[in-house]
Scaffold this active site. Structure first.
Site, PDB file in Angstrom:
ATOM      1  N   SER A 143       7.579 100.502  -4.208  1.00  0.00           N
ATOM      2  CA  SER A 143       8.820  99.872  -3.763  1.00  0.00           C
ATOM      3  C   SER A 143       9.937 100.900  -3.609  1.00  0.00           C
ATOM      4  CB  SER A 143       9.203  98.753  -4.733  1.00  0.00           C
ATOM      5  OG  SER A 143      10.277  97.996  -4.236  1.00  0.00           O
ATOM      6  N   ASP A 293      13.791  99.454   2.300  1.00  0.00           N
ATOM      7  CA  ASP A 293      13.154 100.384   1.370  1.00  0.00           C
ATOM      8  C   ASP A 293      11.779 100.802   1.894  1.00  0.00           C
ATOM      9  OD1 ASP A 293      11.758  98.043   0.917  1.00  0.00           O
ATOM     10  OD2 ASP A 293      11.845  98.162  -1.264  1.00  0.00           O
ATOM     11  N   ASP A 295       8.623 100.107   1.410  1.00  0.00           N
ATOM     12  CA  ASP A 295       7.637  99.103   1.815  1.00  0.00           C
ATOM     13  C   ASP A 295       8.277  97.925   2.542  1.00  0.00           C
ATOM     14  OD1 ASP A 295       8.841  97.820  -0.308  1.00  0.00           O
ATOM     15  OD2 ASP A 295       7.133  98.029  -1.662  1.00  0.00           O
ATOM     16  N   ASP A 297      10.351  95.506   1.953  1.00  0.00           N
ATOM     17  CA  ASP A 297      10.498  94.139   1.456  1.00  0.00           C
ATOM     18  C   ASP A 297      11.922  93.865   0.978  1.00  0.00           C
ATOM     19  OD1 ASP A 297      10.376  95.665  -0.867  1.00  0.00           O
ATOM     20  OD2 ASP A 297       8.944  94.359  -1.887  1.00  0.00           O
TER      21      ASP A 297
END
Length: 549
Positions: A143, A293, A295, A297
């Site tokens: 993340s 960010d 990834d 999400d």
């Protein structure tokens, strides 16, 4: 086995590269930290600093986790395993290699794999699990953590992260894998299928169904930064699909780069991560800055208001989106229409939903719980999911995924900014109007990193002390204490304490599930920002002094 024995054991069987890395270690505390425990497979999967060692994120722990997952799938789903597993990864160093390791272990176990060939967002993975009716999914990501970290998330057949009930079962399978040196990782190449932009395009068309303006965008000027992550192509595709043509990319942060060279951490919650975007926005006169960010999400934003770019907090953006989406849906709303949020998400979103007659349900921290609720609604028809959000900059509109989705949210934030720009308002203006109608609320998060063995012990000591202390001696205006470790409000037990103040403001404390941190959340009601900020600083000084933070 003590850490020294574990260290010597690894040296006896690991490959030459790992052996060389370990033999170069001279700091005894570093050796202890790498080997005093195994990297825990928790409810969020694996997450840790990359490197050799039992308490590090490396290919051996990826193989171990994947072999446990393969055994779990075969015992739990039987022939359903042949529906396969989808694997995606973000832009971090080693993510592609770790994803390949996972694919090889699954194929060696006879489980088909669909494997993305480029870094892709988490919501693309979640969508793909559902679209291909797969038995599960894996994402290699840490993340928004600093560059030293990587991680491993597991998804169920509904496209959501495993909740503790299932994750605890899986973790026992992982713990049963003891011989890390001999995990089978050679399988038939016929079991491996590669996924590319065709699948991403299916995702884009699906999330476009959430568009409120249906391509009728105005002249909003947008700066977007993927912060060296996986969102670059999907976010640009959905903005183009939405009719936005004046989109500018921060070139120095455009390409995937696991070193994240332009930021201290790729976290769009922090102004540092958006600073280059704000700089570009100032040069070209952009209306809004958005950043995702690694990834993709989570999404952060800054809005031009009275000549300055102002950041919007996670809870405030959640409230803005609740207001906008419910306003745009209007008569489409029914008695089943529902917003889902978490127990540590503040703001006025609940009050806004109440005005529209929309139900609000709360879950524990973590979007996996929101996804679980969505899947429950899908099965029993008891509610109609409208929107889910949490204070940590995660949002989801639509039922295409079961995890937070910065790609669809990028479209909705820009459509919302465009809609209000046509009325001569910025999102800051709209926030002020909402505060006037529902009351001012300041939401603040304070995170304290307490790394290593001693740090984890201190986090546990703080949580224990808060349960035995007379906290009213520290904060005399507490009206109620809610201990979620007792499994209250029909929620699973979780290590969270929430202190409700007499004016219905609140303070919540919990250890992070993914980082060596203890987090303190504040949602404070008051007359205005000045008053609530002064109150926040007073509380912050109290707890930092009391617990030496």
């Amino acid at each position: 086995m003590g850490y020294k024995d574990a260290y010597r054991d690894w040296l006896s069987w690991c490959d030459d590269a790992e052996k060389k890395e370990l033999l170069l270690l001279k700091d005894e505390k570093e050796i202890e930290d790498r080997f005093y425990k195994d990297l825990e497979f928790g409810t969020a999967g694996l997450r840790g600093i990359m490197g050799a060692g039992s308490n590090r994120m490396n290919r051996y722990n990826v193989r171990k986790a994947t072999k446990g997952f393969a055994d779990y799938l075969q015992d739990t789903y039987g022939k359903r395993c042949q529906d396969g597993v989808i694997i995606a990864y973000d832009s971090r160093n080693n993510s592609a290699d770790f994803a390949a390791e996972a694919a090889h272990v699954l194929c060696a176990a006879g489980i088909p794999v669909k494997f993305f060939t480029e870094p892709e967002p988490i919501p693309v993975l979640s969508f793909s699990v559902r679209h291909f009716r797969a038995a599960g999914g894996i994402v290699i990501t840490a993340s928004h953590n600093p560059k030293e970290y990587n991680g491993y998330k597991v998804y169920g057949p509904d496209g959501g992260q495993l909740v503790p009930r299932d994750a605890n079962v899986l973790s026992r399978y992982v713990e049963n894998i003891s011989d890390l040196a001999h995990i089978p990782c050679t399988g038939s190449k016929e079991l491996l299928t590669r996924l590319g932009q065709d699948t991403v395009d299916l995702f884009i068309e699906e999330i476009y169904k959430q568009s409120t303006l249906k391509g009728n965008a105005g002249n909003l000027k947008i700066v977007y930064t993927p912060i060296h992550g996986s969102g670059n192509i999907p976010v640009r595709k959905i903005l183009k699909r939405g009719g936005f043509t004046d989109v500018h990319i921060v070139e120095s942060q455009e390409k995937p780069d696991g070193n994240f060279p332009t930021v201290s951490a790729p976290n769009p919650e922090n102004q540092d991560a958006l600073q280059l975007g704000i700089k570009l926005a100032g040069e070209i006169g952009a209306d809004i800055v958005i950043g995702t960010d690694p990834d993709s999400d989570r999404i952060g934003s800054a809005v031009l208001h009275n000549g300055k770019y102002l950041l919007i907090s996670g809870s405030s953006m959640g409230a803005l989106l609740v207001n906008y989406l419910l306003m745009m849906k209007g008569k489409e709303l029914t008695g089943k229409s529902t917003i889902i949020t978490t127990i540590v998400t503040g703001g006025i979103g609940r009050d806004i939903a109440g005005k529209y007659g929309v139900q609000v349900e709360e879950t524990l921290t973590g979007f996996k719980y929101i996804g679980e609720k969505m899947s429950q609604y899908e099965k029993d028809g008891s509610h109609e999911f409208i929107f889910g959000y949490e204070e940590s900059y995660g949002y989801l509109a639509g039922t295409h995924a079961r995890d937070k989705d910065a790609v669809v949210t990028a479209l909705l934030i820009c459509e919302m900014a465009d809609y209000f720009k046509k009325q001569g308002k910025t999102l800051i203006d709209v926030l002020a109007e909402l505060s006037k109608e529902y009351g001012y609320c300041l939401d603040k998060l304070s995170s304290y990193t307490l790394a290593g063995k001693k740090g984890l012990a201190k986090i546990a000591d703080i949580m224990a002390a808060l349960r035995v202390k007379d906290v009213q001696e520290i904060l005399p205006d507490i009206g109620e204490i809610r201990d979620y470790a007792k499994g209250i409000d029909g929620l699973p037990a979780e290590n969270v304490l929430k202190f409700i103040l007499k004016d219905h403001s609140w303070i919540a404390v919990r250890p992070s599930g993914t980082e060596p941190k203890i987090k303190v959340y504040c949602s404070l009601k008051g007359k205005d920002e000045e008053e609530t900020s002064r109150r926040f600083l007073m509380y912050k000084e109290i707890w930092e002094r009391e617990f030496d933070l």
